[in-house]
Design an enzyme around this catalytic site. Structure first.
Site, short mmCIF file in Angstrom:
data_model
loop_
_atom_site.label_atom_id
_atom_site.label_comp_id
_atom_site.label_asym_id
_atom_site.label_seq_id
_atom_site.Cartn_x
_atom_site.Cartn_y
_atom_site.Cartn_z
N HIS A 53 -4.45 1.63 7.73
CA HIS A 53 -3.07 2.13 7.83
C HIS A 53 -2.85 3.29 6.84
O HIS A 53 -2.30 4.33 7.21
CB HIS A 53 -2.12 0.96 7.54
CG HIS A 53 -0.67 1.31 7.43
ND1 HIS A 53 0.28 0.85 8.32
CD2 HIS A 53 0.01 2.04 6.52
CE1 HIS A 53 1.47 1.31 7.97
NE2 HIS A 53 1.35 2.04 6.88
N GLU A 54 -3.33 3.11 5.61
CA GLU A 54 -3.15 4.17 4.59
C GLU A 54 -3.98 5.40 4.92
O GLU A 54 -3.52 6.53 4.73
CB GLU A 54 -3.55 3.66 3.20
CG GLU A 54 -2.82 2.43 2.69
CD GLU A 54 -1.32 2.46 2.86
OE1 GLU A 54 -0.74 3.56 2.92
OE2 GLU A 54 -0.72 1.40 2.95
N HIS B 251 -2.27 7.64 7.24
CA HIS B 251 -1.27 8.52 6.60
C HIS B 251 -1.92 9.82 6.13
O HIS B 251 -1.34 10.89 6.25
CB HIS B 251 -0.63 7.83 5.38
CG HIS B 251 0.47 6.87 5.72
ND1 HIS B 251 1.62 7.23 6.37
CD2 HIS B 251 0.61 5.55 5.45
CE1 HIS B 251 2.42 6.18 6.49
NE2 HIS B 251 1.82 5.13 5.95
N GLN C 190 2.93 9.89 1.65
CA GLN C 190 4.28 9.32 1.72
C GLN C 190 5.19 9.79 0.59
O GLN C 190 6.41 9.70 0.70
CB GLN C 190 4.19 7.79 1.71
CG GLN C 190 3.55 7.22 2.98
CD GLN C 190 3.40 5.72 2.90
OE1 GLN C 190 2.45 5.22 2.30
NE2 GLN C 190 4.34 4.99 3.46
N GLY D 269 0.84 -1.20 0.00
CA GLY D 269 0.00 0.00 0.00
C GLY D 269 0.87 1.24 0.00
O GLY D 269 2.05 1.17 0.35
N CYS E 49 5.80 -0.29 7.67
CA CYS E 49 5.50 0.91 6.88
C CYS E 49 6.73 1.29 6.08
O CYS E 49 7.84 1.31 6.61
CB CYS E 49 5.10 2.05 7.82
SG CYS E 49 4.66 3.57 6.94
N LEU E 50 6.52 1.62 4.81
CA LEU E 50 7.63 2.04 3.95
C LEU E 50 8.27 3.33 4.47
O LEU E 50 9.42 3.60 4.17
CB LEU E 50 7.15 2.21 2.51
CG LEU E 50 6.67 0.92 1.83
CD1 LEU E 50 6.04 1.24 0.49
CD2 LEU E 50 7.82 -0.07 1.67
#
Ligand code: GNR
Ligand code: NI
Length: 181
Positions: free
Chosen positions: A133-134, A137, A51, A46, A91-92
């Site tokens: 989660h997204e 962000h 991000q 995702g 998480c990236l």
């Protein structure tokens, strides 16, 4: 298409609240394609526009092994939540860190697709976790915010140290390259 740079914790830009998408134009299409490419290359399941330092309400997801089930959610809203599930998240923007987070087990979501068409859909399991989660962000929240202050501080120090070591290696390698000339 192009790869975009992923911001990393504790970059303050990750704390920006995203604004609604209002124009479903070619620029939005390019952003979506770039985000999918960046997510697949990372690799991740995702990615939120936040991000890649674009503060618009847009997320992309693909949990398939073959990278052939892209999901694009523009202006997503959670209409209802049910149950609770704890999952080990990563998480990236917080590379190499994994920890348990409790979230709703199933969610009903309303969103728009890349053309602006509104749809509603139920999600469970990994997709439900990933969407929550997204969507965090887009509010400037990270999964590490659910951990203790002590854990979050340790994570910040570990990532800082890794970034410093990486930068020192890059300096040494370019000095070596100049000597080799
Ligand atoms: O690639 C990712 N994996 C992941 C695993 C468990 C819970 C959430 C995620 S999302 C993450 C990619 C990412 O950082 N998206 O914002
Ligand atoms: Ni993330």
């Amino acid at each position: 298409m192009a790869l975009r740079t992923i911001l990393e914790f504790p970059d303050p830009r990750l704390r920006t609240r995203a604004e609604p998408v209002t124009r479903f134009d070619a620029a939005l299409g390019t952003l979506i394609d770039d985000m999918l490419e960046t997510m697949y290359a990372a690799p991740g399941i995702g990615l939120a526009a936040t991000q890649v330092d674009v503060h618009k309400r847009l997320i992309v997801i693909d949990i398939s092994k073959e990278h052939n089930e892209p999901l694009v959610l523009v202006n997503p809203e959670i209409l209802s939540r049910e149950g609770e599930a704890s999952t080990e998240e990563g998480c990236l923007s917080v590379p190499g860190i994994f920890d348990e987070v409790k979230r709703a087990a199933t969610i009903r979501v309303r969103a728009q697709d890349r053309d602006g068409t509104t749809f509603e859909r139920d999600f469970d399991e990994v997709l439900a976790v990933c969407i929550q989660h997204e969507m965090d962000h887009l509010e400037g929240r990270l999964f590490v915010d659910y951990l203790s202050d002590l854990k979050r501080e340790r994570i910040r120090k570990k990532l800082d140290k890794e970034r410093k070591e990486r930068a020192a290696r890059t300096v040494a390698a370019s000095a070596g390259a100049r000597r080799a000339y």
